[in-house]
Write a protein that holds these residues in place. Structure first.
Motif, mmCIF file in Angstrom:
data_model
loop_
_atom_site.group_PDB
_atom_site.id
_atom_site.type_symbol
_atom_site.label_atom_id
_atom_site.label_comp_id
_atom_site.label_asym_id
_atom_site.label_seq_id
_atom_site.Cartn_x
_atom_site.Cartn_y
_atom_site.Cartn_z
ATOM 1 N N GLU A 174 0.774 -1.241 0.108
ATOM 2 C CA GLU A 174 0.118 0.026 0.015
ATOM 3 C C GLU A 174 0.812 1.380 0.225
ATOM 4 N N GLY A 175 0.710 2.189 -1.032
ATOM 5 C CA GLY A 175 1.488 3.322 -1.126
ATOM 6 C C GLY A 175 2.852 3.104 -1.258
ATOM 7 N N GLY A 176 3.429 1.927 -1.538
ATOM 8 C CA GLY A 176 4.937 1.814 -1.469
ATOM 9 C C GLY A 176 5.483 1.568 -2.956
ATOM 10 N N ARG A 177 6.486 0.865 -2.891
ATOM 11 C CA ARG A 177 7.147 0.664 -4.292
ATOM 12 C C ARG A 177 6.441 0.187 -5.370
ATOM 13 N N GLY A 178 6.201 0.440 -6.579
ATOM 14 C CA GLY A 178 5.474 -0.246 -7.528
ATOM 15 C C GLY A 178 6.569 -1.257 -8.173
ATOM 16 N N VAL A 179 5.780 -1.987 -8.987
ATOM 17 C CA VAL A 179 6.723 -3.045 -9.764
ATOM 18 C C VAL A 179 6.496 -2.870 -11.061
ATOM 19 N N ARG A 180 7.587 -2.780 -11.780
ATOM 20 C CA ARG A 180 7.815 -2.530 -13.383
ATOM 21 C C ARG A 180 7.692 -3.893 -13.810
ATOM 22 N N PHE A 181 7.207 -3.855 -15.184
ATOM 23 C CA PHE A 181 7.207 -5.113 -16.187
ATOM 24 C C PHE A 181 7.265 -4.623 -17.509
ATOM 25 N N HIS A 228 9.527 16.414 -14.102
ATOM 26 C CA HIS A 228 9.124 17.804 -13.638
ATOM 27 C C HIS A 228 7.901 17.793 -12.722
ATOM 28 N N GLY A 229 7.705 16.734 -11.987
ATOM 29 C CA GLY A 229 6.792 16.873 -10.801
ATOM 30 C C GLY A 229 5.223 16.801 -11.253
ATOM 31 N N ALA A 230 5.068 16.141 -12.300
ATOM 32 C CA ALA A 230 3.427 15.881 -12.631
ATOM 33 C C ALA A 230 3.090 15.060 -11.562
ATOM 34 N N ILE A 231 1.715 15.283 -11.095
ATOM 35 C CA ILE A 231 1.131 14.198 -10.349
ATOM 36 C C ILE A 231 -0.098 13.794 -10.715
ATOM 37 N N TYR A 232 -0.410 12.496 -10.515
ATOM 38 C CA TYR A 232 -1.555 11.619 -10.985
ATOM 39 C C TYR A 232 -2.114 11.049 -10.132
ATOM 40 N N HIS A 246 3.226 14.277 -20.089
ATOM 41 C CA HIS A 246 4.030 15.499 -20.246
ATOM 42 C C HIS A 246 4.897 15.332 -21.360
ATOM 43 N N VAL A 247 5.971 14.605 -21.082
ATOM 44 C CA VAL A 247 6.970 14.202 -21.915
ATOM 45 C C VAL A 247 6.862 12.720 -22.089
ATOM 46 N N PRO A 248 6.812 11.772 -23.112
ATOM 47 C CA PRO A 248 6.695 10.558 -22.986
ATOM 48 C C PRO A 248 7.998 9.675 -22.430
ATOM 49 N N ILE A 249 8.190 9.931 -21.302
ATOM 50 C CA ILE A 249 9.322 9.018 -20.603
ATOM 51 C C ILE A 249 8.938 8.410 -19.210
ATOM 52 N N GLU A 250 9.845 7.680 -18.560
ATOM 53 C CA GLU A 250 9.529 6.962 -17.600
ATOM 54 C C GLU A 250 9.131 7.953 -16.324
ATOM 55 N N LEU A 251 8.317 7.593 -15.542
ATOM 56 C CA LEU A 251 8.128 8.297 -14.291
ATOM 57 C C LEU A 251 8.888 8.183 -13.058
ATOM 58 N N ASP A 252 9.525 6.977 -12.794
ATOM 59 C CA ASP A 252 10.280 6.673 -11.734
ATOM 60 C C ASP A 252 11.602 7.156 -11.456
ATOM 61 N N TRP A 253 12.301 7.899 -10.685
ATOM 62 C CA TRP A 253 13.457 8.470 -10.569
ATOM 63 C C TRP A 253 14.403 7.269 -9.943
ATOM 64 N N ALA A 254 13.850 6.422 -9.275
ATOM 65 C CA ALA A 254 14.436 5.286 -8.477
ATOM 66 C C ALA A 254 13.302 4.092 -8.761
ATOM 67 N N GLY A 287 10.839 1.602 -9.233
ATOM 68 C CA GLY A 287 9.644 1.291 -8.605
ATOM 69 C C GLY A 287 9.077 2.565 -7.699
ATOM 70 N N GLU A 288 9.778 3.718 -7.507
ATOM 71 C CA GLU A 288 9.555 4.866 -6.766
ATOM 72 C C GLU A 288 8.369 5.492 -7.543
ATOM 73 N N PHE A 289 7.164 5.616 -7.178
ATOM 74 C CA PHE A 289 5.992 6.009 -8.284
ATOM 75 C C PHE A 289 5.366 7.109 -7.304
ATOM 76 N N PHE A 290 5.123 6.623 -6.095
ATOM 77 C CA PHE A 290 4.407 7.634 -5.138
ATOM 78 C C PHE A 290 5.293 8.888 -4.641
ATOM 79 N N GLU A 291 4.681 9.997 -4.622
ATOM 80 C CA GLU A 291 5.342 11.164 -4.001
ATOM 81 C C GLU A 291 5.253 11.015 -2.435
ATOM 82 N N SER A 292 5.775 11.764 -1.651
ATOM 83 C CA SER A 292 6.268 11.817 -0.273
ATOM 84 C C SER A 292 4.833 11.430 0.661
ATOM 85 N N SER A 293 3.661 12.222 0.210
ATOM 86 C CA SER A 293 2.439 11.926 1.043
ATOM 87 C C SER A 293 1.885 10.643 0.827
ATOM 88 N N GLY A 294 2.258 9.738 -0.350
ATOM 89 C CA GLY A 294 2.015 8.661 -0.696
ATOM 90 C C GLY A 294 0.123 8.802 -1.259
#
Ligand code: FES
Length: 125
Positions: free
Chosen positions: A18-25, A79-83, A54-62, A64-71
């Motif tokens: 929950e609200g943690g790292r995602g898994v890529r495939f 560029h910090g787009a949020i979804y 925004h620009v068609p590139i991957e979201l995660d900076w590290a 599996g890290e997809f959630f911002e700090s609030s979860g």
């Protein structure tokens, strides 16, 4: 419509917290190599193509890290787009009016599977 037999294993269900790292495939999206990802939010799993509106590139900076700090939101590292996690709709930042491309995912027998569709296909070996 593809049936459940076409579903592809992503990972064990307990690998996506929950609200943690995602898994890529790996996927093929419109004929191009890409990745999908699955995250858990509100107890349910959600899958998207890993491609910012925004620009068609991957979201995660590290990986599996997809959630911002609030979860509460998924965030693009560039560029910090949020979804919104449940819908993929842009909730702020430069993705205005855009949306992450959903990928159908399903939790079944302690595993998570994704379902190919007309655009997001399995990667050919
Ligand atoms: S590429 Fe994602 S916010 Fe710009």
């Amino acid at each position: 419509m593809a049936d459940a037999a076409d579903a592809i294993l992503v990972c064990a269900a307990d690998a996506v917290l929950e609200g943690g790292r995602g898994v890529r495939f790996p996927v093929s999206a419109g004929g191009e190599d890409g990745t999908g990802f699955v995250v858990r939010y509100g107890g349910r799993v959600f899958g998207y193509l890993n491609r910012c509106a925004h620009v068609p590139i991957e979201l995660d900076w590290a990986e599996g890290e997809f959630f911002e700090s609030s979860g509460l939101y998924l965030m693009c590292s560039t560029h910090g787009a949020i979804y919104v996690p449940e819908s993929g709709f842009c909730a702020g930042g430069p993705c205005k009016g855009g949306r992450l491309r959903p990928i159908a995912v399903e939790e079944r027998e302690q595993n998570i599977y994704w379902q190919p569709d007309d655009y997001v296909r399995p990667v050919r070996a």
